[in-house]
Design a protein around this motif. Structure first.
Motif, PDB file in Angstrom:
ATOM      1  N   TRP A  21      37.922  33.661  42.220  1.00 33.91           N
ATOM      2  CA  TRP A  21      39.231  34.197  42.589  1.00 33.91           C
ATOM      3  C   TRP A  21      40.095  33.091  43.194  1.00 33.91           C
ATOM      4  N   VAL A 137      36.864  39.053  48.733  1.00 31.18           N
ATOM      5  CA  VAL A 137      36.662  39.379  47.321  1.00 31.18           C
ATOM      6  C   VAL A 137      35.267  39.954  47.148  1.00 31.18           C
ATOM      7  N   ARG A 138      35.177  41.082  46.460  1.00 26.67           N
ATOM      8  CA  ARG A 138      33.881  41.720  46.235  1.00 26.67           C
ATOM      9  C   ARG A 138      33.039  40.952  45.224  1.00 26.67           C
ATOM     10  N   GLU A 141      33.726  40.857  41.195  1.00 24.11           N
ATOM     11  CA  GLU A 141      35.159  40.880  40.886  1.00 24.11           C
ATOM     12  C   GLU A 141      35.456  39.881  39.767  1.00 24.11           C
ATOM     13  N   ASP A 145      39.721  42.563  36.201  1.00 27.17           N
ATOM     14  CA  ASP A 145      39.866  43.669  37.150  1.00 27.17           C
ATOM     15  C   ASP A 145      41.253  43.704  37.787  1.00 27.17           C
ATOM     16  N   GLU A 146      41.945  42.577  37.777  1.00 29.69           N
ATOM     17  CA  GLU A 146      43.254  42.494  38.411  1.00 29.69           C
ATOM     18  C   GLU A 146      44.386  42.812  37.434  1.00 29.69           C
ATOM     19  N   ALA A 293      40.136  46.646  45.578  1.00 25.06           N
ATOM     20  CA  ALA A 293      40.774  45.405  45.117  1.00 25.06           C
ATOM     21  C   ALA A 293      40.587  44.340  46.193  1.00 25.06           C
ATOM     22  N   PRO A 294      40.728  43.070  45.846  1.00 18.95           N
ATOM     23  CA  PRO A 294      40.683  42.032  46.877  1.00 18.95           C
ATOM     24  C   PRO A 294      41.708  42.323  47.984  1.00 18.95           C
TER      25      PRO A 294
END
Length: 301
Positions: A21, A137-138, A141, A145-146, A293-294
Motif C-alpha cells: 500500500w 492496512v489490513r 489488502e 480492493d480500493e 478499508a485502510p
C-alpha cells in the motif's frame, strides 16, 4: 526522512500488505519509499541459546527487508525504495524515525473474512504517539480492493478508485484532517464522502418527543454547519466531488458503514502530551478496529 513515505516491515503478512500500500501511495505522491525494519534486541539468556544461530538473525535483520524491497521495485517501477534497519522497540522507534515523513504506514491483522482490524500493541502505541499521519492496512489488502467493480462486478486496479471517506466533527473540525482527506481524494481522482454522525445535547432528549419540529430543525442546523465547514475546501479542491452525509447516531457506526465502499477512511486524533494512556479517542478507536478499508489517522492539536 523528509518527503518520504515510511512503512514498518517485520516480515508478517500484514506488514507486507502495508508495504505494498505504501508503494502505491508513494507513486501517487511521487515520493520515495523507505522500509523500516526495527530489530528488537533479544535478552542475553535467549540470545545465547543455540537455536538462534547467526543464519536466523541474518534472515530477520537483512534478508526479509532486502527481498521485500527488491519485490516492491519490480512491482512498482519508478518508486525509489530504500531500507533502513534500526535496533530498538518498534512502538518507540517508528514514530521517531518517521517524524518528518509524509506518512507512516503499518500493517494490522484482519479480524475476520468480513473485515475489520485487530490493532496490536505496537500499532496502538504508534497511532497514539505519532504526530505525522499514520495509515493502518489490513493483511490481505490488495490494490483491487480500493477500486470500483468493473461491468461484470469484479474490482480491478484498472477501474476508478472508490471514494475517500472523511469522518468529521463539525464542533471541532481541524484543517489538517480535512486537507489530508481532500488531497487523498484529489490524488486518486475520486469523490470524497464526508460523514458526520451526531447526537443532540442531553437536555434536548426530553424536548424532541414533545416538539416534533425540533428534531428536523436540529438536523437542518447540523447540515448547515457541515456545509459551512467544507465550503472553503471545496473552493481549494474544485476537482473533488463532495457528498455530505449527516446522520443522527453514533459517528463511529456511520463511518464504519461508509468504509465498506471506500478506498481510504480518514479520521483525526487530538495530540495529547501525557505519557499515560493511548490517546486515540473513542470514535477513532472504533473505526480502527472495524473499518473494512485502510484507515489514515491524522494527529492535530
Amino acid at each position: 526522512m523528509v518527503n518520504t513515505v515510511v512503512a514498518g516491515l517485520d516480515g508478517s503478512a500484514e506488514s507486507r500488505a502495508a508495504a505494498e500500500w505504501a508503494a502505491r501511495e508513494a507513486k501517487l505522491r511521487d515520493l520515495p519509499l523507505t522500509l523500516v525494519h526495527v530489530w528488537e534486541p533479544v535478552p542475553d539468556p535467549i540470545a545465547q541459546a543455540p537455536l538462534l544461530a547467526a543464519e536466523t538473525l541474518q534472515h530477520w535483520s537483512e534478508r526479509i527487508p532486502r527481498e521485500a524491497a527488491e519485490g516492491l521495485r519490480l512491482r512498482h517501477p519508478g518508486v525509489d525504495v530504500t531500507v533502513e534497519q534500526i535496533s530498538g522497540r518498534p512502538g518507540e522507534v517508528l514514530p521517531r524515525v518517521a517524524k518528518d515523513a509524509a506518512l507512516l504506514v503499518l500493517g494490522s491483522r484482519g479480524l475476520s473474512g468480513i473485515g475489520g482490524f485487530l490493532v496490536g500493541s505496537v500499532g496502538q502505541m504508534v497511532v497514539a504517539h505519532a504526530e505525522q499521519p499514520v495509515v493502518l492496512v489490513r493483511a490481505g489488502e490488495q490494490a483491487a480492493d480500493e477500486h470500483q467493480a468493473d461491468p461484470v462486478g469484479i474490482p480491478s486496479a484498472a477501474t476508478p478508485f472508490r471514494p475517500v471517506v472523511l469522518g468529521i466533527d463539525t464542533e471541532n473540525p481541524h484543517d489538517t484532517v480535512i486537507e489530508f482527506a481532500f488531497d487523498a481524494a484529489s490524488r486518486r481522482g475520486t469523490a470524497l464522502r464526508v460523514v458526520n454522525g451526531w447526537n443532540p445535547p442531553p437536555y434536548y432528549a426530553y424536548a424532541i418527543p414533545a416538539d416534533p419540529e425540533l428534531g428536523p430543525e436540529l438536523r437542518t442546523n447540523q447540515v448547515a454547519a457541515l456545509t459551512e465547514v467544507l465550503r472553503p475546501w471545496q473552493v481549494k479542491f474544485p476537482d473533488v466531488d463532495v457528498t455530505e452525509v449527516c446522520r443522527w447516531g453514533s459517528p463511529a457506526h456511520h463511518i464504519v458503514e461508509a468504509s465498506r465502499e471506500a478506498s481510504l477512511v480518514v479520521v483525526g486524533r487530538r495530540i495529547r502530551r501525557s505519557p499515560v494512556g493511548t490517546h486515540i479517542g473513542p470514535v477513532t478507536h472504533a473505526v480502527l478496529h472495524h473499518s473494512t478499508a485502510p484507515v489514515a489517522v491524522i494527529a492535530h492539536p
